[in-house]
Design an enzyme around this catalytic site. Structure first.
Site, PDB file in Angstrom:
ATOM      1  N   TYR A  73      -3.662  -0.525  10.204  1.00  9.00           N
ATOM      2  CA  TYR A  73      -3.455  -0.975   8.388  1.00  9.00           C
ATOM      3  C   TYR A  73      -1.942  -0.397   7.916  1.00  9.00           C
ATOM      4  CZ  TYR A  73      -4.554  -0.837   3.576  1.00  9.00           C
ATOM      5  OH  TYR A  73      -4.613  -1.192   2.042  1.00  9.00           O
ATOM      6  N   SER A 133       0.917  -1.248  -0.136  1.00 10.86           N
ATOM      7  CA  SER A 133       0.051  -0.084   0.008  1.00 10.86           C
ATOM      8  C   SER A 133       0.852   1.243  -0.029  1.00 10.86           C
ATOM      9  CB  SER A 133      -0.830  -0.083   1.326  1.00 10.86           C
ATOM     10  OG  SER A 133      -1.608   1.394   1.553  1.00 10.86           O
TER      11      SER A 133
HETATM   12  P1  NAP Z   1     -11.802  -5.210  -1.385  1.00 10.82           P
HETATM   13  O1  NAP Z   1     -12.619  -4.913  -2.370  1.00 10.82           O
HETATM   14  O2  NAP Z   1     -12.253  -4.751  -0.029  1.00 10.82           O
HETATM   15  O3  NAP Z   1     -11.023  -6.571  -1.181  1.00 10.82           O
HETATM   16  C1  NAP Z   1     -10.649  -7.047  -0.142  1.00 10.82           C
HETATM   17  C2  NAP Z   1     -10.640  -8.443  -0.354  1.00 10.82           C
HETATM   18  O4  NAP Z   1     -10.130  -9.089   0.936  1.00 10.82           O
HETATM   19  C3  NAP Z   1     -11.979  -8.974  -0.469  1.00 10.82           C
HETATM   20  O5  NAP Z   1     -12.003 -10.081  -1.492  1.00 10.82           O
HETATM   21  C4  NAP Z   1     -12.366  -9.329   0.916  1.00 10.82           C
HETATM   22  O6  NAP Z   1     -13.480 -10.372   0.909  1.00 10.82           O
HETATM   23  C5  NAP Z   1     -11.192  -9.955   1.224  1.00 10.82           C
HETATM   24  N1  NAP Z   1     -11.011 -10.405   2.692  1.00 10.82           N
HETATM   25  C6  NAP Z   1     -11.046  -9.511   3.682  1.00 10.82           C
HETATM   26  N2  NAP Z   1     -11.226 -10.000   4.864  1.00 10.82           N
HETATM   27  C7  NAP Z   1     -11.165 -11.571   4.556  1.00 10.82           C
HETATM   28  C8  NAP Z   1     -11.384 -12.774   5.296  1.00 10.82           C
HETATM   29  N3  NAP Z   1     -11.395 -12.699   6.779  1.00 10.82           N
HETATM   30  N4  NAP Z   1     -11.362 -13.734   4.596  1.00 10.82           N
HETATM   31  C9  NAP Z   1     -11.083 -14.132   3.430  1.00 10.82           C
HETATM   32  N5  NAP Z   1     -11.052 -12.685   2.359  1.00 10.82           N
HETATM   33  C10 NAP Z   1     -11.211 -11.724   3.193  1.00 10.82           C
HETATM   34  O7  NAP Z   1     -10.486  -3.985  -1.454  1.00 10.82           O
HETATM   35  P2  NAP Z   1      -9.174  -3.912  -2.448  1.00 10.82           P
HETATM   36  O8  NAP Z   1      -8.973  -2.626  -2.662  1.00 10.82           O
HETATM   37  O9  NAP Z   1      -9.413  -4.875  -3.604  1.00 10.82           O
HETATM   38  O10 NAP Z   1      -8.253  -4.704  -1.524  1.00 10.82           O
HETATM   39  C11 NAP Z   1      -7.378  -5.884  -1.942  1.00 10.82           C
HETATM   40  C12 NAP Z   1      -5.885  -5.606  -1.560  1.00 10.82           C
HETATM   41  O11 NAP Z   1      -5.461  -4.204  -1.825  1.00 10.82           O
HETATM   42  C13 NAP Z   1      -6.087  -5.134  -0.063  1.00 10.82           C
HETATM   43  O12 NAP Z   1      -5.044  -6.055   0.850  1.00 10.82           O
HETATM   44  C14 NAP Z   1      -5.899  -3.790   0.095  1.00 10.82           C
HETATM   45  O13 NAP Z   1      -5.448  -3.370   1.603  1.00 10.82           O
HETATM   46  C15 NAP Z   1      -4.858  -3.396  -0.713  1.00 10.82           C
HETATM   47  N6  NAP Z   1      -5.081  -2.049  -1.220  1.00 10.82           N
HETATM   48  C16 NAP Z   1      -6.286  -1.258  -1.798  1.00 10.82           C
HETATM   49  C17 NAP Z   1      -5.923  -0.161  -1.994  1.00 10.82           C
HETATM   50  C18 NAP Z   1      -6.973   0.595  -2.679  1.00 10.82           C
HETATM   51  O14 NAP Z   1      -6.929   1.841  -2.688  1.00 10.82           O
HETATM   52  N7  NAP Z   1      -8.246  -0.145  -2.890  1.00 10.82           N
HETATM   53  C19 NAP Z   1      -4.676   0.392  -1.921  1.00 10.82           C
HETATM   54  C20 NAP Z   1      -3.680  -0.098  -1.584  1.00 10.82           C
HETATM   55  C21 NAP Z   1      -3.763  -1.520  -1.152  1.00 10.82           C
HETATM   56  P3  NAP Z   1     -15.016  -9.728   1.485  1.00 10.82           P
HETATM   57  O15 NAP Z   1     -15.355  -9.363   0.226  1.00 10.82           O
HETATM   58  O16 NAP Z   1     -15.627 -11.161   1.793  1.00 10.82           O
HETATM   59  O17 NAP Z   1     -14.704  -8.931   2.342  1.00 10.82           O
END
Ligand code: NAP
Length: 253
Positions: free
Chosen positions: A158, A145
Site C-alpha cells: 500500500y 494517503s
Molecule cells: P473503502 O470504503 O474500502 O473504499 C474503497 C473503494 O474502492 C470501494 O468502493 C471499493 O469497492 C473500491 N474497490 C476496491 N477494489 C475494487 C475493484 N477491484 N474494483 C472496483 N472497485 C474497487 O475505503 P475508503 O477509505 O473510502 O478508500 C477510498 C480511497 O481512499 C482508497 O484509495 C484508499 O486507499 C484511500 N485512503 C483512505 C484512507 C482512510 O483512512 N480511510 C486514508 C488514505 C487514503 P468494494 O466496496 O466493492 O470493495
C-alpha cells in the site's frame, strides 16, 4: 471574486469506488456542487444513488472491476454515453492488505499495485487522451494517503502504491498542465471507512493513531468534500501536480 468558480454546474465527473466511503462522499459532494456524477464500482452504488436522488442530483453507475485494466475502454465509453463529455476523473478506488513485511506474498503485492497504482495511471491516461484530442482540458484528482509521505506499518505494498500515486500525479501534471489538464491528489489522513475498519478495531493501534491526530478525531467522507470540489473546479485552474493533505493535522506533527 465570485464563489461561482467553485461550482461544478454543467460538468460531468467520473468517480471510482463510488459505492462506499470516501468515493461515495465525493460523489454526493460533486452532485451537490451541480455536477452530473458517474460512479464506477464493481458492485451496485444504490446507496450513493439514493443519497443523490434525495436532492434530485444526477447519478449513473458503471459496473467494472478496477483490477482489470482491459476494462478501461469500456469505462471510458460507458461514461461518455451517460451525460456527454467527461470533465473530471477521481481515481478513488483502492485496497489495502495488512501483513508483516516478512510475509507479504507476490500475489497480494500485485493486487494492491494493480488497483492503487496501475489502474490510476492508465485510467487517467485514457481520459487524458480524450481531453488532449478535443483540446478542452480536464481535471484528474487522485486519492493518495499519509503513506505517500510515510512508511506505515504492516502495509508495504500500500505504501509503495500510494507513494507512486503522489509521484505519478506530478509526472502527469508536468506533461499535461500545458493542455489545460490539472492533475492533483488528495492525501486523506485517518478516515473512518471500511479501509480502516481493522485498524480501528485494534485497540492499541487505534489509540496510538487517535492520540497523534491534532484534530483529535478520525476523519469522515464529508471532510474531503471541500478539497475534492476545489480541485475539480475552475478555482484550481493554476494548481498542478500538488497533493493536498486533508488529515486533521497528522503531517504537521
Ligand atoms: P473503502 O470504503 O474500502 O473504499 C474503497 C473503494 O474502492 C470501494 O468502493 C471499493 O469497492 C473500491 N474497490 C476496491 N477494489 C475494487 C475493484 N477491484 N474494483 C472496483 N472497485 C474497487 O475505503 P475508503 O477509505 O473510502 O478508500 C477510498 C480511497 O481512499 C482508497 O484509495 C484508499 O486507499 C484511500 N485512503 C483512505 C484512507 C482512510 O483512512 N480511510 C486514508 C488514505 C487514503 P468494494 O466496496 O466493492 O470493495
Amino acid at each position: 471574486m465570485s464563489l461561482n468558480m467553485f461550482s461544478l454546474e454543467g460538468k460531468t465527473a467520473v468517480v471510482t469506488g463510488a459505492n462506499t466511503g470516501l468515493g461515495q462522499g465525493i460523489c454526493v459532494a460533486y452532485a451537490q456542487a451541480g455536477a452530473n456524477v458517474i460512479g464506477v464500482a464493481r458492485r451496485s452504488c444504490q446507496e450513493t444513488a439514493d443519497k443523490i436522488a434525495a436532492f434530485s442530483g444526477n447519478f449513473t453507475e458503471v459496473i467494472a472491476d478496477l483490477s482489470d485494466v482491459s476494462l478501461i475502454p469500456h469505462i471510458v465509453e460507458e461514461a461518455g454515453k451517460a451525460y456527454g463529455r467527461v470533465d473530471i476523473l477521481v481515481n478513488n478506488a483502492g485496497i489495502i492488505k495488512r501483513c508483516d513485511a516478512a510475509d507479504v506474498t507476490m500475489e497480494d503485492w500485485d493486487s494492491v499495485i494493480n488497483i492503487n497504482e496501475k489502474m490510476v495511471f492508465f485510467l487517467s491516461q485514457a481520459f487524458a487522451k480524450t481531453w488532449l484530442a478535443d483540446g478542452k482540458g480536464g481535471k484528474i484528482i487522485n486519492i493518495a494517503s499519509m503513506l505517500s509521505y510515510q512508511g506505515g506499518i504492516r502495509v508495504p505494498a500500500y505504501t509503495a502504491s500510494k507513494s507512486a500515486v503522489m509521484g505519478v500525479t506530478k509526472a502527469m501534471a508536468n506533461e499535461w498542465a500545458g493542455h489545460n489538464i490539472n492533475v492533483n491528489a488528495i492525501a486523506p489522513g485517518y478516515m473512518a471507512t471500511n479501509n480502516t475498519e481493522n485498524l480501528r478495531k485494534d485497540g492499541q493501534r487505534s489509540e496510538e493513531i487517535l492520540s497523534r491526530i491534532p484534530a483529535g478525531r478520525w476523519g469522515t467522507p464529508e471532510d474531503i468534500a471541500g478539497a475534492a470540489i476545489f480541485l475539480a473546479s475552475d478555482a484550481a485552474a493554476y494548481v498542478h501536480g500538488f497533493t493536498l493533505a486533508v488529515d486533521g493535522g497528522w503531517l504537521a506533527r
